[in-house]
Enzyme design. Sequence first.
Site, PDB file in Angstrom:
ATOM      1  N   GLU A  70       0.806  -1.224   0.000  1.00  0.00           N
ATOM      2  CA  GLU A  70       0.000   0.000   0.000  1.00  0.00           C
ATOM      3  C   GLU A  70       0.835   1.269   0.000  1.00  0.00           C
ATOM      4  OE1 GLU A  70      -2.980  -0.111   3.062  1.00  0.00           O
ATOM      5  OE2 GLU A  70      -4.047  -1.748   2.089  1.00  0.00           O
TER       6      GLU A  70
ATOM      7  N   GLU B 126      -5.265  -8.667   0.608  1.00  0.00           N
ATOM      8  CA  GLU B 126      -6.019  -8.353   1.831  1.00  0.00           C
ATOM      9  C   GLU B 126      -7.485  -8.121   1.487  1.00  0.00           C
ATOM     10  OE1 GLU B 126      -4.594  -5.063   4.315  1.00  0.00           O
ATOM     11  OE2 GLU B 126      -2.535  -5.693   3.955  1.00  0.00           O
TER      12      GLU B 126
HETATM   13  C1  BGP Z   1      -4.555  -2.016   5.287  1.00  0.00           C
HETATM   14  C2  BGP Z   1      -3.205  -2.355   5.842  1.00  0.00           C
HETATM   15  C3  BGP Z   1      -3.220  -3.334   6.952  1.00  0.00           C
HETATM   16  C4  BGP Z   1      -4.418  -3.253   7.870  1.00  0.00           C
HETATM   17  C5  BGP Z   1      -5.716  -3.034   7.125  1.00  0.00           C
HETATM   18  C6  BGP Z   1      -6.893  -2.716   8.010  1.00  0.00           C
HETATM   19  O1  BGP Z   1      -4.548  -0.720   4.834  1.00  0.00           O
HETATM   20  O2  BGP Z   1      -2.357  -2.858   4.840  1.00  0.00           O
HETATM   21  O3  BGP Z   1      -1.984  -3.273   7.618  1.00  0.00           O
HETATM   22  O4  BGP Z   1      -4.208  -2.451   8.951  1.00  0.00           O
HETATM   23  O5  BGP Z   1      -5.611  -2.030   6.168  1.00  0.00           O
HETATM   24  O6  BGP Z   1      -6.887  -1.362   8.308  1.00  0.00           O
HETATM   25  P1  BGP Z   1      -7.248  -0.795   9.718  1.00  0.00           P
HETATM   26  O7  BGP Z   1      -6.341  -1.451  10.669  1.00  0.00           O
HETATM   27  O8  BGP Z   1      -7.011   0.678   9.610  1.00  0.00           O
HETATM   28  O9  BGP Z   1      -8.682  -1.099   9.960  1.00  0.00           O
END
Ligand code: BGP
Length: 478
Positions: free
Chosen positions: A170, A378
């Site tokens: 990201e 993800e």
């Molecule tokens: C993505 C990241 C992750 C994770 C996920 C959930 O952007 O790659 O590391 O954190 O989002 O986001 P959040 O924890 O802000 O809900």
Amino acid sequence: MDHKKLTAFPDQFLWGSASAAYQVEGAWDEDGKGLSVWDEFVRIPGKTFKGTNGDVAVDHYHRFKEDVALMAEQGLKTYRFSIAWTRIFPEGRGEVNVEGLNFYQDLVDELIKHNIEPMITLYHWDLPQTLQEEYGGWESRQIIEDFTNYAATLFEAFRGKVHYWVSLNEQNVFTSLGYMLAAHPPGVTDPKRMYAANHIANLANASVINKFHELQMPGKIGPSFAYTPNYAIDSDPKNVLAAENAEDLMAHYWMDVYLWGKYPIAAMRFLEEQGWAPTIEPGDQELLESAKPDFLGINYYQTATNAFNPLDGVGSGKMNTTGKKGSSEESGVPGMYKKVTNPFVDRTNWDWEIDPEGLRIALRRITSRYRVPVMITENGLGEYDKITAENEIHDDYRIKYLSGHVHAIKEAISDGAEVLGYCTWSFTDLLSWLNGYQKRYGFVYVDRDEDGERTMNRYKKDSFYWYQEVIKENGANS
Ligand code: BGP
């Protein structure tokens, strides 16, 4: 389109789950690990929810065997995790810290022993603090060489054992939140610096992908992009153009560079007019165009719906990091677009829009525009979970979310998209960068919260068994 019959998931489809070092490992200063920018940033008051940090996280560093055993029990085909640069090179470069490398050797061996394909993310945001202090991290071209050396060390260390590699996680998020919104390290609000750092990150990404191919590594490599497909609120041409602007500035601005080595034209014009465009030096263009990722990784959580936003319109607004539904503020880029509420979809308690169809749209758009295989690196639902007196977690809302998305992938495959695998976020509960521990994503509940580390015991949620079934039947009933 409606299909008479959906195409089956390929036999080798990688059903997986993902994590990131800082969010699970803990052991922040053990076995020679150096400090990362996140180790420092979380100590600035007001930056994270209730001042949470990853010092201990969910103690995966000491409990990885227990966690891998749970993965094996579920039947995971792949586990995506990131390597903390500061465990390998405590100061970003120099001598390898053998103890740090050993941790990942052990983890990889444990996964292989259980027939789980390891998928390594080289960079999931925890930059060595020394590099930040020495030369400003991503703002210096020196990082291209340092990141490439770090990556090459890992390529050689895991040659033949690890076949799937993610270069940058990201990039769009860590540059925007780091240099535009000051919500991530280094806590800057300066679009010009953001686009400059982002350009250097593009060069580093290209250099690492080229290195992987030069070394003739067995396997595949690609970046993971946080793709939020853009819609228009209605067919008013002004709003349709706003959605095009958002797609160009927020998505093509990264994906076109990864796949074509070129910045999109309209977005670049906009940045030039603002005085925010990066400096492109001789040789940059050639480097960007020479790197060919083997797949595009996407992290998909939601879509965004857009409307017209004049030059004196709304700018960035506050994010919801508290879990109070409806507390996020309106945001946009003046002169380009503003984000509005989509009346057709529901939202989580953190105001993330729930839109499985959007994943099919994402896969369709990527397939048509780039004709590249996609790895879904993800996808998941962050929600409050309740544990019962019998230590059960009835997360039917998560099952609903995930099964909708698995179905959307199957439809996209039936449309002709090539999808290599699907990693949910996340396997165990873990630290959310800005939202503490209460925003849970895992198949496995971890007994800890922002007020205390508690027992750290692991408990399987209902979704654990649901995914076990999906994997067993290779998505046949999804
Ligand atoms: C993505 C990241 C992750 C994770 C996920 C959930 O952007 O790659 O590391 O954190 O989002 O986001 P959040 O924890 O802000 O809900």
